[in-house]
Design a protein around this motif. Structure first.
Motif, PDB file in Angstrom:
ATOM      1  N   GLY A 291       0.794  -1.221   0.000  1.00 34.96           N
ATOM      2  CA  GLY A 291       0.000   0.000   0.000  1.00 34.96           C
ATOM      3  C   GLY A 291       0.827   1.271   0.000  1.00 34.96           C
ATOM      4  O   GLY A 291       0.501   2.239  -0.692  1.00 34.96           O
ATOM      5  N   ALA A 292       1.918   1.297   0.757  1.00 37.26           N
ATOM      6  CA  ALA A 292       2.755   2.497   0.807  1.00 37.26           C
ATOM      7  C   ALA A 292       3.371   2.779  -0.546  1.00 37.26           C
ATOM      8  O   ALA A 292       3.478   3.935  -0.977  1.00 37.26           O
ATOM      9  CB  ALA A 292       3.847   2.339   1.867  1.00 37.26           C
ATOM     10  N   ARG A 293       3.796   1.734  -1.242  1.00 37.92           N
ATOM     11  CA  ARG A 293       4.390   1.925  -2.560  1.00 37.92           C
ATOM     12  C   ARG A 293       3.369   2.486  -3.546  1.00 37.92           C
ATOM     13  O   ARG A 293       3.687   3.359  -4.357  1.00 37.92           O
ATOM     14  CB  ARG A 293       4.954   0.602  -3.083  1.00 37.92           C
ATOM     15  CG  ARG A 293       5.798   0.753  -4.345  1.00 37.92           C
ATOM     16  CD  ARG A 293       6.277  -0.593  -4.834  1.00 37.92           C
ATOM     17  NE  ARG A 293       5.162  -1.397  -5.334  1.00 37.92           N
ATOM     18  CZ  ARG A 293       5.238  -2.701  -5.599  1.00 37.92           C
ATOM     19  NH1 ARG A 293       6.364  -3.347  -5.387  1.00 37.92           N
ATOM     20  NH2 ARG A 293       4.188  -3.356  -6.063  1.00 37.92           N
ATOM     21  N   HIS A 294       2.131   1.994  -3.477  1.00 40.30           N
ATOM     22  CA  HIS A 294       1.078   2.525  -4.342  1.00 40.30           C
ATOM     23  C   HIS A 294       0.900   4.022  -4.116  1.00 40.30           C
ATOM     24  O   HIS A 294       0.793   4.803  -5.077  1.00 40.30           O
ATOM     25  CB  HIS A 294      -0.245   1.801  -4.067  1.00 40.30           C
ATOM     26  CG  HIS A 294      -0.350   0.442  -4.693  1.00 40.30           C
ATOM     27  ND1 HIS A 294      -0.697   0.248  -6.006  1.00 40.30           N
ATOM     28  CD2 HIS A 294      -0.139  -0.782  -4.182  1.00 40.30           C
ATOM     29  CE1 HIS A 294      -0.711  -1.050  -6.279  1.00 40.30           C
ATOM     30  NE2 HIS A 294      -0.382  -1.696  -5.184  1.00 40.30           N
ATOM     31  N   MET A 295       0.855   4.422  -2.853  1.00 43.44           N
ATOM     32  CA  MET A 295       0.625   5.836  -2.551  1.00 43.44           C
ATOM     33  C   MET A 295       1.820   6.696  -2.954  1.00 43.44           C
ATOM     34  O   MET A 295       1.659   7.826  -3.425  1.00 43.44           O
ATOM     35  CB  MET A 295       0.271   5.995  -1.076  1.00 43.44           C
ATOM     36  CG  MET A 295      -1.065   5.319  -0.724  1.00 43.44           C
ATOM     37  SD  MET A 295      -1.556   5.482   1.010  1.00 43.44           S
ATOM     38  CE  MET A 295      -2.008   7.218   1.081  1.00 43.44           C
ATOM     39  N   LEU A 296       3.016   6.170  -2.798  1.00 46.27           N
ATOM     40  CA  LEU A 296       4.206   6.868  -3.275  1.00 46.27           C
ATOM     41  C   LEU A 296       4.164   7.048  -4.791  1.00 46.27           C
ATOM     42  O   LEU A 296       4.420   8.139  -5.320  1.00 46.27           O
ATOM     43  CB  LEU A 296       5.458   6.098  -2.887  1.00 46.27           C
ATOM     44  CG  LEU A 296       6.147   6.426  -1.572  1.00 46.27           C
ATOM     45  CD1 LEU A 296       7.194   5.364  -1.267  1.00 46.27           C
ATOM     46  CD2 LEU A 296       6.786   7.801  -1.605  1.00 46.27           C
ATOM     47  N   ASP A 297       3.845   5.948  -5.496  1.00 44.21           N
ATOM     48  CA  ASP A 297       3.833   5.990  -6.953  1.00 44.21           C
ATOM     49  C   ASP A 297       2.793   6.974  -7.489  1.00 44.21           C
ATOM     50  O   ASP A 297       2.975   7.547  -8.570  1.00 44.21           O
ATOM     51  CB  ASP A 297       3.563   4.594  -7.526  1.00 44.21           C
ATOM     52  CG  ASP A 297       4.728   3.634  -7.318  1.00 44.21           C
ATOM     53  OD1 ASP A 297       5.824   4.106  -6.961  1.00 44.21           O
ATOM     54  OD2 ASP A 297       4.530   2.420  -7.495  1.00 44.21           O
ATOM     55  N   GLU A 298       1.725   7.170  -6.738  1.00 47.09           N
ATOM     56  CA  GLU A 298       0.692   8.123  -7.153  1.00 47.09           C
ATOM     57  C   GLU A 298       1.081   9.574  -6.879  1.00 47.09           C
ATOM     58  O   GLU A 298       0.383  10.496  -7.296  1.00 47.09           O
ATOM     59  CB  GLU A 298      -0.626   7.829  -6.428  1.00 47.09           C
ATOM     60  CG  GLU A 298      -1.377   6.622  -6.949  1.00 47.09           C
ATOM     61  CD  GLU A 298      -2.760   6.535  -6.334  1.00 47.09           C
ATOM     62  OE1 GLU A 298      -3.575   7.461  -6.537  1.00 47.09           O
ATOM     63  OE2 GLU A 298      -3.023   5.547  -5.627  1.00 47.09           O
ATOM     64  N   GLY A 299       2.160   9.768  -6.150  1.00 44.55           N
ATOM     65  CA  GLY A 299       2.572  11.128  -5.832  1.00 44.55           C
ATOM     66  C   GLY A 299       1.816  11.763  -4.687  1.00 44.55           C
ATOM     67  O   GLY A 299       1.863  12.988  -4.505  1.00 44.55           O
ATOM     68  N   LEU A 300       1.145  10.944  -3.877  1.00 41.44           N
ATOM     69  CA  LEU A 300       0.312  11.494  -2.801  1.00 41.44           C
ATOM     70  C   LEU A 300       1.134  12.123  -1.677  1.00 41.44           C
ATOM     71  O   LEU A 300       0.604  12.893  -0.877  1.00 41.44           O
ATOM     72  CB  LEU A 300      -0.584  10.398  -2.214  1.00 41.44           C
ATOM     73  CG  LEU A 300      -1.680   9.868  -3.139  1.00 41.44           C
ATOM     74  CD1 LEU A 300      -2.390   8.686  -2.503  1.00 41.44           C
ATOM     75  CD2 LEU A 300      -2.679  10.962  -3.473  1.00 41.44           C
TER      76      LEU A 300
END
Length: 398
Positions: free
Chosen positions: A148-157
């Motif tokens: 989940g953390a990687r997803h949020m990082l990749d989205e630029g959040l």
């Protein structure tokens, strides 16, 4: 034990919110959600944050979100993180607020993490006028193996540029009540998922010589893997390799065609990780071949090791005062906060939530269906979040 916090006393402020904090934690606990999709948990948390001077960045690929508090003046940016997802476990605590959903339980404390973070957000919002800088409250799903953390990082959040510092807190049900454990360098291990299919030839269980039974071959593979860890792994660079699921067969008198193995590999360094992966593939394929079977092997890369920045640990030590304890070695558990710490200096710490004076042997550990926490320790976690954010914004790493 007392926190070494300044006279502004985040501890007293956090204790004043204890009832609301516990109520929020119990609401989340009773309705656990899994993986990257936690919409009810997100709604509960957003309700708890309603009316505060926050702006929201919502994830498009998960149910995660970031709540942003901009202080009265510009300055540094600090990230505080709490995770939201539960585990696929049937709860066995008997609590009045136990999970209402079969096969789901907050057995890793994420209900507490998100409730502490929301409470810290409420307290910090009240003091917005005295804050110079920005605080990001990261509410993240999918920590239990879903990146989940990687997803949020990749989205630029988390912004561009990324925050200047990051902090996360994990409850620990076997650690003494109120203690705060943290160490510099590697705190937690990498986490790879291991899969293997041992393929033979099925047949009648009364005539194994006419078949090619993969079950004893799988048993030898499991033992050989443990021998690899025990006899070929340096104690100074450890490996944990656990086979956690073995699936084979349909009934008592039929030999199956294949056995499915599932497990995990935990390491602290890239070198040990490479050794462990190579050993798993080598042992599965060669032991299978020695018995006339074949092995189909797959390794799903998991989280990197969680590595704490010494400056962040020193800050935690200062804030924790005599509640601080330093583990002698890294823990072989894993955390996807590691993705954040690869790119942002910071730290993850453990908060002891064992009941005071309880027998250590009676404390159910994380990921156990009987795991419980002493909720009176949670205000300490709230205070630590607030103290870390404000001290860093005021002083940086000085």
């Amino acid at each position: 034990m007392t926190l070494g916090l300044p006279p502004t006393d985040w501890t007293a402020a956090a204790k004043s919110e204890a009832d609301r904090l516990v109520s929020l934690r119990r609401a989340i606990h009773a309705a656990p959600e899994l993986g990257l999709d936690c919409p009810a948990t997100r709604a509960t948390l957003k309700d708890a944050l309603a009316g505060l001077p926050l702006t929201f960045r919502d994830s498009k690929t998960t149910s995660g979100f970031v709540a942003v508090l901009d202080g009265a003046e510009a300055g540094r940016t600090v990230l505080l993180r709490g995770d939201m997802d539960a585990l696929p476990i049937d709860e066995a605590t008997g609590l009045e607020f136990a999970s209402r959903l079969p096969g789901r339980m907050h057995a890793c404390g994420h209900d507490s993490h998100s409730a502490m973070l929301a409470t810290a957000a409420r307290l910090l919002c009240r003091r917005r006028e005295s804050i110079a800088g920005r605080i990001l409250f990261m509410f993240q799903p999918g920590e239990e193996g879903h990146h989940g953390a990687r997803h949020m990082l990749d989205e630029g959040l988390l912004g561009d540029p990324l925050p200047d510092a990051a902090f996360a807190l994990h409850v620990w049900p076997t650690l003494e009540h109120g203690q705060i454990a943290c160490r510099s360098g590697t705190m937690l291990a990498s986490t790879d998922m291991l899969k293997a299919s041992i393929v033979g030839r099925g047949g009648h269980a009364a005539m194994p010589h006419d078949a090619l039974d993969p079950i004893p071959v799988a048993a030898q593979i499991i033992l050989a893997l443990q021998t690899e860890v025990a006899r070929r792994t340096p104690v100074t660079d450890p490996i944990v390799l656990s086979i956690t699921k073995v699936t084979a067969g349909t009934t008592h008198n039929v030999l199956p065609d294949r056995v499915e193995l599932l497990g995990t590999l935990r390491t602290l360094t890239p070198e040990a990780r490479a050794r462990g992966r190579a050993a798993f593939e080598r042992i599965c394929t060669h032991v299978a071949a020695a018995h006339g079977c074949t092995a189909e092997v797959a390794i799903d890369p998991g989280y990197p090791p969680t590595v704490n920045d010494k400056r962040a640990v020193d800050l935690v030590r200062t804030l924790a005062g005599d509640a601080f304890v330093e583990p002698a070695a890294a823990n072989m558990g894993g955390e996807d906060f590691s993705y954040i710490l690869e790119r942002v200096p910071g730290a993850m710490a453990f908060l002891g939530v064992a009941a005071p004076a309880s027998d250590p042997a009676s404390r159910a550990p994380l990921h156990n269906p009987a795991m419980i926490i002493d909720e009176t320790a949670l205000p300490t976690g709230v205070a630590l979040h607030c103290g870390f954010a404000t001290r860093f914004l005021e002083q940086g790493w000085d």
